[in-house]
Design an enzyme around this catalytic site. Structure first.
Site, PDB file in Angstrom:
ATOM      1  N   GLU A 147      25.955  48.013  24.102  1.00  0.00           N
ATOM      2  CA  GLU A 147      26.370  49.285  24.663  1.00  0.00           C
ATOM      3  C   GLU A 147      25.272  50.279  24.307  1.00  0.00           C
ATOM      4  O   GLU A 147      24.567  50.112  23.316  1.00  0.00           O
ATOM      5  CB  GLU A 147      27.698  49.737  24.050  1.00  0.00           C
ATOM      6  CG  GLU A 147      27.585  50.416  22.678  1.00  0.00           C
ATOM      7  CD  GLU A 147      27.054  49.520  21.567  1.00  0.00           C
ATOM      8  OE1 GLU A 147      27.225  48.288  21.664  1.00  0.00           O
ATOM      9  OE2 GLU A 147      26.453  50.048  20.603  1.00  0.00           O
TER      10      GLU A 147
ATOM     11  N   LYS B  76      15.913  51.504  15.296  1.00  0.00           N
ATOM     12  CA  LYS B  76      16.914  50.604  15.876  1.00  0.00           C
ATOM     13  C   LYS B  76      16.454  49.157  16.002  1.00  0.00           C
ATOM     14  O   LYS B  76      17.260  48.240  15.959  1.00  0.00           O
ATOM     15  CB  LYS B  76      17.374  51.127  17.237  1.00  0.00           C
ATOM     16  CG  LYS B  76      18.284  52.345  17.097  1.00  0.00           C
ATOM     17  CD  LYS B  76      18.996  52.675  18.376  1.00  0.00           C
ATOM     18  CE  LYS B  76      20.044  53.748  18.181  1.00  0.00           C
ATOM     19  NZ  LYS B  76      19.446  55.090  17.970  1.00  0.00           N
TER      20      LYS B  76
ATOM     21  N   SER C  68      13.628  58.976  11.525  1.00  0.00           N
ATOM     22  CA  SER C  68      14.183  57.782  12.181  1.00  0.00           C
ATOM     23  C   SER C  68      13.505  57.412  13.496  1.00  0.00           C
ATOM     24  O   SER C  68      13.539  56.261  13.901  1.00  0.00           O
ATOM     25  CB  SER C  68      15.685  57.971  12.412  1.00  0.00           C
ATOM     26  OG  SER C  68      15.935  59.173  13.112  1.00  0.00           O
TER      27      SER C  68
HETATM   28  C1  PLP Z   1      20.141  56.195  17.612  1.00  0.00           C
HETATM   29  C2  PLP Z   1      19.325  57.080  16.756  1.00  0.00           C
HETATM   30  C3  PLP Z   1      19.881  57.758  15.649  1.00  0.00           C
HETATM   31  C4  PLP Z   1      21.342  57.714  15.316  1.00  0.00           C
HETATM   32  O1  PLP Z   1      21.867  56.446  15.033  1.00  0.00           O
HETATM   33  P1  PLP Z   1      22.256  56.024  13.553  1.00  0.00           P
HETATM   34  O2  PLP Z   1      22.999  54.750  13.735  1.00  0.00           O
HETATM   35  O3  PLP Z   1      23.098  57.107  12.965  1.00  0.00           O
HETATM   36  O4  PLP Z   1      20.997  55.866  12.814  1.00  0.00           O
HETATM   37  C5  PLP Z   1      19.044  58.507  14.857  1.00  0.00           C
HETATM   38  N1  PLP Z   1      17.724  58.632  15.134  1.00  0.00           N
HETATM   39  C6  PLP Z   1      17.155  58.005  16.194  1.00  0.00           C
HETATM   40  C7  PLP Z   1      15.703  58.199  16.437  1.00  0.00           C
HETATM   41  C8  PLP Z   1      17.937  57.218  17.034  1.00  0.00           C
HETATM   42  O5  PLP Z   1      17.357  56.605  18.090  1.00  0.00           O
END
Ligand code: PLP
Length: 409
Positions: free
Chosen positions: A120, A98, A386
């Site tokens: 948000e 993020k 992610s």
């Molecule tokens: C917020 C988040 C997501 C989901 O958000 P996307 O906008 O779909 O990427 C996925 N993995 C992690 C670790 C997150 O913090």
């Protein structure tokens, strides 16, 4: 990002922000002016080498990019079949992808001379990423969060406070993410003169979906070059989990002109037929949510449905419009992983590789393991890891103490 040359914008939406029939700018009349101002500022910044120089410098020295690409040989051997490679977004500052986006939007806020940012947040991850860059850039920061979520995600609320942000609990509706989004938009209508609204995923009205995709594309650009350098070839399949779709677009956009299968993994929660999931593409239909036309989950009366996932970050009743477009075009394939499958993948990566993944990323891993098992050893599955799982310790622990889980070691 190794240099500060200007990356071209490919697969752009039309001038109205449409990706095919999706996207657009469905917002109150009072927001048209600030959205136009933002669009102009974004495109001007994107053409400015100085903007890219600043952004590259921060991505390298503050965020910690490039993140590694790791061949998970133990997990691959255990699963059998194709090689599983991980793009390690879990190793960024703050522990998830993020921050790539909040760095970009924070820089834009500075350029536009806005002293205040708002955001948000649901699980609190985007709130933390926003509060982090607000502290670093010296911006005042207010974060809208459903009251329900402030209770469930208390450590992230405290983190934001430590970072100097003000967390505003939202009591309307179901007191969760979609209500926080509505309140943040309402704030922006009244405050756009001095306030920049940092949206946390590839959703919202144009230009947000495009802008957020461009800020995250560094994930796939790096991964593409790293695959060629480390494996001598591109992957056969690239997989990412989807909440709103930002980590997915970040990884997949730079691979969309290649001969690579692109897979989005949605949260099946308690099962796609249970009514308790967050699979907007697999189980939703087209409608307008948060300023754009996309796939969303609504009931027969057109009310936005409550969602469920073991991972709070996937718990969003819509999806970015460009993913809806790529899905309908046949360029994006869907997969799903339910709560138990994600938890199983969480444990398997942790035990086999010593990497504790976020529960969101565990959904992508679960689908990747399932696919890899059916593929040949010379084939490659690239997974976007992610985020890291530190934030999920408590929910995993609570769930296992309650004796909920199945299939865990
Ligand atoms: C917020 C988040 C997501 C989901 O958000 P996307 O906008 O779909 O990427 C996925 N993995 C992690 C670790 C997150 O913090």
């Amino acid at each position: 990002m190794s240099d500060s040359s200007i990356p071209p914008i490919t697969h752009a939406p039309d001038a109205g922000g449409h990706f095919g029939r999706f996207g657009g700018k469905f917002a109150a009349e009072t927001l048209m002016q600030p959205l136009a101002e933002l669009e102009e500022a974004f495109f001007a910044a994107w053409q400015d080498p100085e903007f890219h120089r600043q952004r590259c410098d921060l991505l390298k020295n503050y965020v910690g990019r490039p993140t590694p690409l790791y061949h998970a040989t133990n997990l691959s051997r255990e699963v059998g079949g194709a090689q599983i490679w991980l793009k390690r977004e879990d190793l960024t500052h703050t522990g998830a992808h993020k921050i790539n986006n909040t760095i970009g939007q924070g820089l834009l806020a500075k350029r536009m001379g806005k002293p205040r940012v708002i955001a948000e947040t649901g699980a609190g991850q985007h709130g933390v990423a926003t509060a982090t860059v607000a502290a670093m850039f010296g911006l005042k920061c207010d974060v809208y969060m459903g009251r329900e979520d402030t209770v469930r995600q208390a450590p992230n609320v405290y983190r934001m406070k430590l970072l100097g942000a003000n967390v505003i609990p939202v009591d309307s509706g179901t007191a969760t993410l979609k209500d926080a989004l509505n309140d943040a938009l309402r704030d922006w209508v009244a405050s756009c003169e001095d306030t920049f609204y940092i949206i946390g995923t590839v959703a919202g009205p144009h230009p947000y979906p495009l802008m957020v995709r461009q800020f995250h594309a560094v994930i796939g650009e790096e991964a593409r070059a790293q695959m060629l350098a480390q494996a001598g070839r591109l992957p056969d399949v690239a997989i990412a989990c989807v909440g709103g779709g930002s980590n997915a677009m970040g990884l997949l956009h730079p691979l969309r002109d290649d001969d690579v299968r692109l897979i989005a993994v949605e949260a099946a929660g308690l099962g796609l037929n249970s009514g308790a999931h967050a699979a907007s593409l697999a189980a939703g239909r087209a409608g307008i949510l948060h300023g754009n036309l996309t796939y969303l989950l609504e009931d027969l009366e057109g009310q936005i449905q409550g969602t469920h996932s073991i991972s709070a970050g996937l718990d969003y009743p819509g999806v970015g419009p460009e993913l809806a477009y790529m899905y309908e075009q046949g360029r994006l394939e869907l997969a799903a992983a339910d709560d138990d499958e994600a938890l199983d993948a969480f444990h398997r990566l942790t035990l086999s590789e010593g990497i504790i993944p976020a529960l969101e990323s565990s959904h992508a891993l679960a689908a990747a393991m399932r696919m890899a098992a059916e593929m040949a050893p010379e084939e490659i599955v690239l997974v976007n890891l992610s985020g890291r799982g530190d934030k999920d310790m408590e929910s995993v622990m609570r769930r296992e103490q309650a004796g909920f889980s199945e299939g865990t070691p």
